[in-house]
Motif scaffolding. Structure first.
Motif, PDB file in Angstrom:
ATOM      1  N   ILE A 146       0.843  -1.193   0.000  1.00  0.00           N
ATOM      2  CA  ILE A 146       0.000   0.000   0.000  1.00  0.00           C
ATOM      3  C   ILE A 146       0.877   1.242   0.000  1.00  0.00           C
ATOM      4  CG2 ILE A 146      -1.741   1.273   1.297  1.00  0.00           C
ATOM      5  CD1 ILE A 146      -2.631  -1.467   2.413  1.00  0.00           C
ATOM      6  N   ARG A 147       0.623   2.119  -0.963  1.00  0.00           N
ATOM      7  CA  ARG A 147       1.367   3.369  -1.063  1.00  0.00           C
ATOM      8  C   ARG A 147       0.382   4.483  -1.411  1.00  0.00           C
ATOM      9  NH1 ARG A 147       5.998   3.220  -5.221  1.00  0.00           N
ATOM     10  NH2 ARG A 147       6.365   1.434  -3.890  1.00  0.00           N
ATOM     11  N   ILE A 148       0.267   5.467  -0.541  1.00  0.00           N
ATOM     12  CA  ILE A 148      -0.623   6.602  -0.772  1.00  0.00           C
ATOM     13  C   ILE A 148       0.209   7.867  -0.677  1.00  0.00           C
ATOM     14  CG2 ILE A 148      -2.645   7.856   0.055  1.00  0.00           C
ATOM     15  CD1 ILE A 148      -3.573   5.201   1.326  1.00  0.00           C
ATOM     16  N   GLU A 149       0.207   8.646  -1.748  1.00  0.00           N
ATOM     17  CA  GLU A 149       0.951   9.913  -1.774  1.00  0.00           C
ATOM     18  C   GLU A 149      -0.012  11.029  -2.141  1.00  0.00           C
ATOM     19  OE1 GLU A 149       4.232   9.535  -4.437  1.00  0.00           O
ATOM     20  OE2 GLU A 149       5.024   7.765  -3.426  1.00  0.00           O
ATOM     21  N   ARG A 150      -0.099  12.012  -1.261  1.00  0.00           N
ATOM     22  CA  ARG A 150      -0.958  13.164  -1.506  1.00  0.00           C
ATOM     23  C   ARG A 150      -0.228  14.414  -1.059  1.00  0.00           C
ATOM     24  NH1 ARG A 150      -6.299  10.360   0.651  1.00  0.00           N
ATOM     25  NH2 ARG A 150      -6.745   9.155  -1.216  1.00  0.00           N
ATOM     26  N   GLY A 151       0.011  15.281  -1.996  1.00  0.00           N
ATOM     27  CA  GLY A 151       0.704  16.524  -1.669  1.00  0.00           C
ATOM     28  C   GLY A 151       2.099  16.267  -1.142  1.00  0.00           C
ATOM     29  N   ASN A 152       2.351  16.816   0.029  1.00  0.00           N
ATOM     30  CA  ASN A 152       3.684  16.666   0.637  1.00  0.00           C
ATOM     31  C   ASN A 152       3.771  15.482   1.593  1.00  0.00           C
ATOM     32  OD1 ASN A 152       4.627  18.895  -0.699  1.00  0.00           O
ATOM     33  ND2 ASN A 152       4.059  20.303   0.946  1.00  0.00           N
ATOM     34  N   SER A 153       2.694  14.718   1.749  1.00  0.00           N
ATOM     35  CA  SER A 153       2.720  13.599   2.676  1.00  0.00           C
ATOM     36  C   SER A 153       2.621  12.275   1.922  1.00  0.00           C
ATOM     37  CB  SER A 153       1.576  13.711   3.686  1.00  0.00           C
ATOM     38  OG  SER A 153       0.340  13.642   3.004  1.00  0.00           O
ATOM     39  N   ALA A 154       3.135  11.261   2.556  1.00  0.00           N
ATOM     40  CA  ALA A 154       3.110   9.928   1.963  1.00  0.00           C
ATOM     41  C   ALA A 154       2.916   8.893   3.060  1.00  0.00           C
ATOM     42  CB  ALA A 154       4.396   9.658   1.207  1.00  0.00           C
ATOM     43  N   PHE A 155       2.164   7.850   2.726  1.00  0.00           N
ATOM     44  CA  PHE A 155       1.945   6.730   3.634  1.00  0.00           C
ATOM     45  C   PHE A 155       2.308   5.470   2.875  1.00  0.00           C
ATOM     46  CE2 PHE A 155      -0.798   3.244   5.053  1.00  0.00           C
ATOM     47  CZ  PHE A 155      -0.408   3.172   6.372  1.00  0.00           C
ATOM     48  N   TYR A 156       3.110   4.622   3.493  1.00  0.00           N
ATOM     49  CA  TYR A 156       3.554   3.400   2.838  1.00  0.00           C
ATOM     50  C   TYR A 156       3.480   2.254   3.825  1.00  0.00           C
ATOM     51  CZ  TYR A 156       6.497   0.104   0.388  1.00  0.00           C
ATOM     52  OH  TYR A 156       6.962  -1.022  -0.236  1.00  0.00           O
ATOM     53  N   PHE A 157       2.779   1.167   3.445  1.00  0.00           N
ATOM     54  CA  PHE A 157       2.684  -0.020   4.288  1.00  0.00           C
ATOM     55  C   PHE A 157       2.923  -1.249   3.419  1.00  0.00           C
ATOM     56  CE2 PHE A 157       0.405  -3.424   6.546  1.00  0.00           C
ATOM     57  CZ  PHE A 157       1.138  -3.386   7.719  1.00  0.00           C
ATOM     58  N   PRO A 158       4.070  -1.902   3.571  1.00  0.00           N
ATOM     59  CA  PRO A 158       4.419  -3.044   2.724  1.00  0.00           C
ATOM     60  C   PRO A 158       3.785  -4.352   3.201  1.00  0.00           C
ATOM     61  CG  PRO A 158       6.217  -2.558   4.191  1.00  0.00           C
ATOM     62  CD  PRO A 158       5.165  -1.512   4.438  1.00  0.00           C
ATOM     63  N   ILE A 159       2.478  -4.480   3.045  1.00  0.00           N
ATOM     64  CA  ILE A 159       1.753  -5.636   3.565  1.00  0.00           C
ATOM     65  C   ILE A 159       2.182  -6.939   2.897  1.00  0.00           C
ATOM     66  CG2 ILE A 159      -0.223  -5.296   2.035  1.00  0.00           C
ATOM     67  CD1 ILE A 159      -0.625  -6.450   5.592  1.00  0.00           C
ATOM     68  N   VAL A 160       2.326  -6.951   1.586  1.00  0.00           N
ATOM     69  CA  VAL A 160       2.707  -8.179   0.876  1.00  0.00           C
ATOM     70  C   VAL A 160       4.159  -8.545   1.191  1.00  0.00           C
ATOM     71  CG1 VAL A 160       2.952  -9.240  -1.395  1.00  0.00           C
ATOM     72  CG2 VAL A 160       1.000  -7.770  -0.918  1.00  0.00           C
ATOM     73  N   THR A 161       5.007  -7.552   1.306  1.00  0.00           N
ATOM     74  CA  THR A 161       6.401  -7.806   1.671  1.00  0.00           C
ATOM     75  C   THR A 161       6.468  -8.438   3.061  1.00  0.00           C
ATOM     76  OG1 THR A 161       7.132  -5.953   0.317  1.00  0.00           O
ATOM     77  CG2 THR A 161       8.655  -6.736   1.984  1.00  0.00           C
ATOM     78  N   CYS A 162       5.658  -7.957   3.992  1.00  0.00           N
ATOM     79  CA  CYS A 162       5.619  -8.541   5.338  1.00  0.00           C
ATOM     80  C   CYS A 162       5.165  -9.993   5.298  1.00  0.00           C
ATOM     81  CB  CYS A 162       4.694  -7.727   6.233  1.00  0.00           C
ATOM     82  SG  CYS A 162       5.312  -6.093   6.630  1.00  0.00           S
ATOM     83  N   ILE A 163       4.177 -10.292   4.459  1.00  0.00           N
ATOM     84  CA  ILE A 163       3.691 -11.660   4.343  1.00  0.00           C
ATOM     85  C   ILE A 163       4.768 -12.571   3.759  1.00  0.00           C
ATOM     86  CG2 ILE A 163       2.013 -13.133   3.148  1.00  0.00           C
ATOM     87  CD1 ILE A 163       0.030 -10.782   3.434  1.00  0.00           C
ATOM     88  N   VAL A 164       5.464 -12.107   2.730  1.00  0.00           N
ATOM     89  CA  VAL A 164       6.525 -12.904   2.104  1.00  0.00           C
ATOM     90  C   VAL A 164       7.643 -13.178   3.103  1.00  0.00           C
ATOM     91  CG1 VAL A 164       8.339 -12.863   0.342  1.00  0.00           C
ATOM     92  CG2 VAL A 164       6.008 -12.209  -0.253  1.00  0.00           C
ATOM     93  N   ILE A 165       8.061 -12.171   3.838  1.00  0.00           N
ATOM     94  CA  ILE A 165       9.122 -12.349   4.827  1.00  0.00           C
ATOM     95  C   ILE A 165       8.667 -13.306   5.924  1.00  0.00           C
ATOM     96  CG2 ILE A 165      10.423 -11.163   6.650  1.00  0.00           C
ATOM     97  CD1 ILE A 165      10.618  -8.788   4.742  1.00  0.00           C
TER      98      ILE A 165
END
Length: 70
Positions: free
Chosen positions: A38-57
């Motif tokens: 999950i990657r959400i970028e709006r304006g000067n802020s960004a939110f990133y949550f690597p859910i699939v990467t966490c599952i793979v690890i």
């Protein structure tokens, strides 16, 4: 207790090797950029949550730990 000590020593060694590899610049370019992260970028802020990467690890670590239990 000996098995726990052995497992902690192996886990610590693996973490140290991965840390040295990342520090030296050897990184997996795909790690953290998998489809489904999950990657959400709006304006000067960004939110990133690597859910699939966490599952793979998690799956890889589970397989690794099951090998050491035997």
């Amino acid at each position: 207790m000996r098995d726990l000590g052995r497992m902690l020593a192996v886990l610590g060694s693996v973490i140290m090797i991965v840390g040295i590899a990342l520090w030296a610049g050897l990184s997996a370019g795909w790690l953290g950029r998998l489809p489904g992260d999950i990657r959400i970028e709006r304006g000067n802020s960004a939110f990133y949550f690597p859910i699939v990467t966490c599952i793979v690890i998690s799956v890889l670590l589970t397989l690794l730990m099951s090998l050491f239990r035997r």
